[in-house]
Design a protein around this motif. Sequence first.
Motif, PDB file in Angstrom:
ATOM      1  N   LEU A   1      64.717  63.002  62.109  1.00 42.98           N
ATOM      2  CA  LEU A   1      64.517  64.414  61.785  1.00 42.98           C
ATOM      3  C   LEU A   1      63.065  64.666  61.395  1.00 42.98           C
TER       4      LEU A   1
ATOM      5  N   GLN B   1      60.584  66.467  64.111  1.00 40.42           N
ATOM      6  CA  GLN B   1      60.113  67.757  63.615  1.00 40.42           C
ATOM      7  C   GLN B   1      58.600  67.795  63.490  1.00 40.42           C
ATOM      8  N   SER B   2      58.014  66.746  62.913  1.00 41.44           N
ATOM      9  CA  SER B   2      56.559  66.737  62.731  1.00 41.44           C
ATOM     10  C   SER B   2      55.842  66.661  64.071  1.00 41.44           C
TER      11      SER B   2
ATOM     12  N   THR C   1      56.971  67.825  66.901  1.00 40.80           N
ATOM     13  CA  THR C   1      57.147  69.129  67.539  1.00 40.80           C
ATOM     14  C   THR C   1      56.143  70.142  66.999  1.00 40.80           C
ATOM     15  N   VAL C   2      55.969  70.155  65.693  1.00 34.04           N
ATOM     16  CA  VAL C   2      55.018  71.083  65.075  1.00 34.04           C
ATOM     17  C   VAL C   2      53.604  70.789  65.549  1.00 34.04           C
TER      18      VAL C   2
ATOM     19  N   TYR D   1      58.852  76.229  71.027  1.00 29.26           N
ATOM     20  CA  TYR D   1      59.264  75.217  70.049  1.00 29.26           C
ATOM     21  C   TYR D   1      60.475  74.420  70.535  1.00 29.26           C
TER      22      TYR D   1
ATOM     23  N   PHE E   1      60.702  70.416  71.038  1.00 25.82           N
ATOM     24  CA  PHE E   1      61.686  69.663  70.257  1.00 25.82           C
ATOM     25  C   PHE E   1      62.493  68.756  71.178  1.00 25.82           C
TER      26      PHE E   1
ATOM     27  N   SER F   1      62.593  64.670  71.107  1.00 23.22           N
ATOM     28  CA  SER F   1      63.881  63.982  70.996  1.00 23.22           C
ATOM     29  C   SER F   1      63.986  62.883  72.045  1.00 23.22           C
TER      30      SER F   1
END
Length: 223
Positions: free
Chosen positions: A92, A96-97, A99-100, A111, A115, A119
């Motif tokens: 997670l 998440q990091s 993706t940002v 986004y 993501f 993944s």
Amino acid sequence: MSGRAQFIPALTKPNTYFAFYNEWKDKEGFWIRFFAILAVSGLLHALSFFAAFPSFKTISFVEAAKLSGAEQELLRYLLALAGGAWGVIVPLLVIQSGTVFLWFFFRDIGYKALFYVMSVVYILFLVGLLFELPLQFVTGAEEVVQPLGFGMVGVLFLKHGFWKELLNLINVFTIWGSVVVYVALRQLSFKERKYCLVVAIAFSVFFILMFSLYAALASGQLI
């Protein structure tokens, strides 16, 4: 038009797979596969903590506790349970990091698509961990050298520390992941190829440096 989320083709044939990605309004089965990633990550981290228990026994406060054999076995399973929980949190945080980071440069992709890409790439991290597990069970070490990378060079020629961790992270899986990120960005974005290449390289370098620093600090071997 809908397309089934398929992580393996996205890793093995990213150029073909992501060329059709934008035509799919729905990615059927993505969340099932994503939760499977979390489950597998939790299992592999639990096994990693279980295998590394001999190294945990050498910690000063554990030695001072003078645990019996049964108590040590209980502690081993509790550590494995904690490792499993951590293994669910790690993807997670990483996904998440990542993706940002990519979204900052590729807002045109969106986004959700980024993501998805992260993944897919995280699966390579799990495969790398799978290759390390046998070595952990044999040695009982908390950290082992990735057999498909340059980690052994660091062990043989450099002092333990940041540079050893960095070389260990330069392996077939991080290189493969970098290629997948670059191809995905190139196919999903209208930006120039050079721009995609520079961001993909910066992405890989940044996270390798951050993970190397974290690993060195965590092991107390920064220098």
